[in-house]
Design an enzyme around this catalytic site. Structure first.
Site, PDB file in Angstrom:
ATOM      1  N   LYS A  54     -13.556   4.914   6.465  1.00  0.00           N
ATOM      2  CA  LYS A  54     -13.894   6.225   5.516  1.00  0.00           C
ATOM      3  C   LYS A  54     -14.938   5.590   5.390  1.00  0.00           C
ATOM      4  O   LYS A  54     -15.912   7.507   5.568  1.00  0.00           O
ATOM      5  CB  LYS A  54     -12.986   5.808   4.280  1.00  0.00           C
ATOM      6  CG  LYS A  54     -13.025   6.975   3.342  1.00  0.00           C
ATOM      7  CD  LYS A  54     -12.125   6.282   2.194  1.00  0.00           C
ATOM      8  CE  LYS A  54     -12.907   7.362   1.155  1.00  0.00           C
ATOM      9  NZ  LYS A  54     -13.545   6.668   0.060  1.00  0.00           N
TER      10      LYS A  54
ATOM     11  N   HIS B 107       1.071  -0.863   0.129  1.00  0.00           N
ATOM     12  CA  HIS B 107       0.094  -0.054   0.034  1.00  0.00           C
ATOM     13  C   HIS B 107       0.986   1.309  -0.345  1.00  0.00           C
ATOM     14  O   HIS B 107       1.932   1.378   0.763  1.00  0.00           O
ATOM     15  CB  HIS B 107      -1.180   0.104   1.145  1.00  0.00           C
ATOM     16  CG  HIS B 107      -1.778  -0.936   1.106  1.00  0.00           C
ATOM     17  ND1 HIS B 107      -1.559  -2.105   0.500  1.00  0.00           N
ATOM     18  CD2 HIS B 107      -3.171  -1.324   1.138  1.00  0.00           C
ATOM     19  CE1 HIS B 107      -3.601  -2.883   1.034  1.00  0.00           C
ATOM     20  NE2 HIS B 107      -3.578  -1.802   0.748  1.00  0.00           N
TER      21      HIS B 107
END
Length: 881
Positions: A547, A142
């Site tokens: 999120k 990532h």
């Protein structure tokens, strides 16, 4: 009362800072050095609550000309990186007492063993759990590792120098020599560009992962096994059984194609082969060293027969193994450019690697040479059991929609209907019928689309690999049993002859809430239960759920999903492995590892724990052998403790309170992020979100889709952007309203009871406290004043007020006057960094103003300095996304 840094840590920070200053002065001259010093002194005075220097600080920074921008930014960035090095080394230094560590609640396995014995865990239960323990770290690429590998290598060497300086028997000339080496390394770092101009390819990322194994984990794993062995021997009179391997590694680097078009089937094939090549190369070095050591002649009958009655039987066996490893390495190198099949000499499974070593081991023990058997030979055996022939097992990850699209194409070509319009029951019936049958589904001359061809090519690459090289096939956005059955069918059609764990990933709030039902429907299928052989893996996504719903609602949904999944697995008599997709930041499920594990629902660990380690956290946790060994202590101790002595069930009143908090938090969070007019514009103006795309952090795009608002933005840049301007919004927004409402409704006593009696809630509040300690309303206000149009300023005022409210609530619940009173070393560490991070924030704002201005003529210089400030703030906060 503030706790000072440990004297040795403070001295190392001072030494590194002094050497950096000397390097800057020598190479840039007195004028720029004096400006940097003026900025540093003003920032420090401002933070020390003397007469405010902030106005002067801003004026000096805004007055810098374009040519001065980058050197000033680089100076503060480099100092923060050097501070990180000193802190990381201090954590593992030999003489550091536990009370001086960054987190003084770290437990070694010896402490955990003693605690478990004190709680009545028997020797038999202890060893049975160890034999069944499976802790797997999944290294992912990532894009949160902002530091270039070139600089990481120099930083590692600086850490080695600090270790050398710790020796108590150093002569003056030896000390001077080490300091000179430090000066040279710091100067090299200063003259090395810290900005990566080209994104790494997926293969580059995989090679970086291999380098972490070669330079750190290869040594750390056997060292840790020796520590465990000694701890068990001391307490139970019996060491770690040689066939027990509780720690393993997998990787997403080269296997994770979800939303990353750069990871193709060819990339995955190349990574598999590079992994085989690297493993063979590392084992060859070990075997060569063993051949030098194992010169003995005495052996048992087994080895005598295996060596053909050789006068040097150990060397003879190892020479054969060396020859096969050389053949394996040569084949892997050649296969990169061809499809050549492995010759008979090539090692194909782990047993072929381990058995010759075990023959030598058994012989040495039979002949009374245990001290030799338990030396480097045992280390190589432990490595072989941990890393295998593949070095690191590969996960494959793909979006369920890509698989469904392939099935739709196949069914349309065969003329049997529109797969996408079928009910879930119709899909399941069709898929199971095909799986139970023997005829191939795929037509030979089928004109597949490029997208379908890529999915099938990936399946073929996976099917070609030995089982030991594969970890799991993770399916994103998987909500129905047909999503899993489709993958099994496509793999079988591609030639797969063995089973690979298929792990559905549940990552949004609604997905988590429906996870147990989805897995329950899957396990209700007799064909599938027989296929999995009593084992099921499920991945819990932390980043996207936070999120989507905010941190508090996401954390409770994750907890409840795990509880429900444990019950479903028990109902079907299936052994469940939960795979935790955590990031480095609190907003993505990060935080102290051992406390997070110990706060999982009772029964959810049960000896099995998979977890992603992402981006910069790989370096922080595993970048050096001693650091990696400490990480193993934390994780394995916690997994063992959570398995043998699970936490108690939460009280019904606590569950009721969490339901209420979660409901309030998600509504409050979404009201701002999804519904508030002007929020997206505020976010894009006040943060460097759009400029982050210029940082070549990883092979994966920052957005899943080229267009779209916050919903299309990946969790990492979402966190990264708010971190840069010090509002840290994703980690606390919603929690403030939820906690305030609960307190107003008379729930303060319940919250305090939860804080002291429930590890889950205690850990959540501590993580909230930690992230709130990094919030700086004044810095956030400065970003807003310079970058956001005035009509949106009331939104910023509200967000800062709410952050302050969250701080006050945490202090009230914990009965303290300020944050981090129970973690003073972390508090002081943050306060040491602030005077060096502040100028980077103010400079970043100035650079954003210039970068966004029409007619900026020196765009390249401004953008480079801007990238340096982003890297510096990330170093100051100890995380990116």
């Amino acid at each position: 009362m503030m706790k000072e840094l440990h004297p040795e840590l403070r001295e190392n920070v001072r030494l590194l800072g002094e050497l950096l200053g000397q390097s800057i002065r020598y190479h840039l001259g007195d004028e720029i050095f004096n400006k940097i010093e003026k900025i540093r002194i003003a920032a420090k005075a401002d933070r020390n609550a003397e007469i405010s220097q902030r106005k002067q600080l801003k004026e000096v920074l805004s007055g810098l000309n374009d040519e001065e921008l980058a050197p000033v930014a680089r100076a503060f960035n480099q100092f923060l990186n050097l501070t990180n090095i000193a802190e990381q080394y201090h954590i593992v230094r030999r003489r550091a007492p536990a009370s001086e560590l960054v987190d003084n609640r770290l437990d070694t396995i010896e402490v955990v063993f003693d605690r478990l014995i004190g709680q009545g865990v028997s020797k038999d239960k202890f060893f049975a759990q160890l034999a069944d323990l499976n802790l797997e770290f999944v290294l992912t690429a990532h894009p949160t590792e902002i530091t270039r590998r070139t600089l990481i290598q120099k930083y590692d060497q600086i850490s080695e120098c600090l270790e050398s300086l710790d020796r108590s028997d150093l002569l003056d000339e030896e000390y001077a020599k080490i300091v000179e080496r430090l000066r040279r390394l710091i100067t090299e770092a200063w003259h090395t560009d810290e900005i990566r101009y080209e994104r790494p390819t997926a293969v580059d990322e995989a090679k970086w992962g291999f380098a972490v194994i070669e330079n750190s984990l290869w040594q750390a794993v056997p060292d840790f096994m020796r520590q465990m062995d000694a701890a068990l021997l001391e307490r139970f009179g019996e060491g770690l059984p040689i066939n027990v391997n509780p720690v393993r590694f997998a990787s997403w680097m080269g296997g994770d194609r979800d939303g990353n078009p750069n990871v193709t089937s060819e990339v995955t094939r190349e990574v598999f082969l590079l992994s085989r090549w690297m493993a063979a190369d590392l084992y060859l070095r070990d075997i060569e060293a063993l051949r030098s050591e194992l010169s003995m002649t005495a052996c048992n009958g087994e080895l005598a027969r295996a060596s053909g009655q050789s006068r040097e039987p150990y060397r003879k066996i190892l020479a054969k193994l060396r020859s096969r490893l050389e053949a394996t390495r040569a084949w892997a190198a050649e296969a990169l450019d061809s499809t050549k099949k492995p010759a008979a000499e090539v090692l194909l499974n782990n047993a072929e690697l381990i058995e010759p070593l075990m023959v030598c081991y058994r012989s040495l023990r039979d002949c009374g040479m245990e001290v030799i058997a338990n030396g480097p030979l045992l280390d190589v055996i432990r490595r072989a059991q941990c890393f295998g022939l593949q070095l690191v097992r590969l996960d494959i990850r793909q979006d369920s929609e890509r698989h469904s699209d392939v099935m739709k194409e196949i069914c349309a070509y065969l003329g049997i209907g529109d797969y996408s319009q079928w009910t879930e029951e119709e899909k399941q019936a069709f898929l199971i019928r095909e799986l139970e049958g023997r005829r191939p589904l795929l037509p030979k001359e089928w004109p597949a689309s490029a997208e379908a061809r890529e999915v099938l090519d990936t399946c073929r690459v996976v099917a070609m690999q030995p089982p030991e090289g594969l970890a799991s096939y993770v399916i994103s956005m998987a909500s129905d049993p047909s999503d899993v059955l489709t993958v099994i069918l496509l793999l079988r059609e591609s030639g797969m002859r063995h089973h690979i764990p298929i792990a559905p990933l549940f990552e949004t709030l609604s997905d988590l809430q429906g996870a147990a039902d989805s897995i329950g429907r899957l396990l209700d299928l007799p064909w599938y239960r027989e296929y999995i052989g009593g084992k099921q893996e499920v991945m819990i996504g932390y980043s996207d759920s936070a999120k989507d719903a905010g941190q508090m609602a996401a954390a409770w949904a994750q907890y409840q999903a795990q509880e429900a999944l444990v019950k479903v697995a028990a109902k079907h008599d299936v052994k469940l492995t939960l795979f935790h997709g955590r990031g480095g930041t609190v907003g993505r499920g990060g935080g102290p590892a051992n406390r997070a594990i110990l706060s999982q629902p009772p029964g959810s660990v049960a000896g099995n724990f998979r977890i992603t380690e992402q981006g910069e956290m790989i370096r922080f946790k595993f970048g050096q052998p001693k650091v990696a060994k400490q990480s193993f202590n934390l994780y394995l101790g916690a997994v063992l403790e959570a398995s043998l002595v699970p936490p108690p069930e939460p009280e019904p009143a606590w569950r009721e309170m969490m339901d209420k908090l979660s409901h309030l938090a998600v509504n409050s969070y979404r009201e701002v992020v999804r519904e508030r007019p002007g929020f997206v514009e505020y976010f894009r103006s006040a943060t460097p979100e759009q400029e982050l795309g210029k940082l070549a952090l990883g092979s994966r795009p920052a957005r899943r889709k080229a267009s779209g608002g916050v919903e299309s933005l990946r969790a990492i840049p979402w966190i990264f952007a708010w971190t840069q301007m010090r509002l840290m919004l994703p980690a606390w927004l919603g929690s403030d309203t939820a906690l305030q409402t609960a307190v107003d409704d008379g729930g303060a006593d319940t919250l305090k009871a939860m804080l002291t009696g429930w590890p889950f809630f205690e850990t959540h509040v501590d993580m909230l406290e930690m992230v709130l300690s990094k919030v700086d309303p004044e810095i956030a206000r400065f970003y807003e004043e310079r970058l956001v149009k005035p009509e949106l300023h009331p939104l910023g005022d509200e967000l800062r007020r709410r952050a302050g409210c969250a701080v006050r609530l945490i202090n009230e619940l914990k009965g303290q006057d300020e944050l981090l009173l129970d973690n003073p070393v972390f508090m002081h560490s943050l306060q040491v960094r602030n005077p060096y991070t502040d100028p980077l924030h103010f400079l970043q704002v100035e650079l954003l103003v210039r970068d966004r201005a029409e007619g900026e003529t020196n765009k390249e210089t401004v953008e480079k300095a801007l990238k340096v400030t982003m890297a510096g703030v990330a170093a100051g906060m100890r995380n990116t996304g």
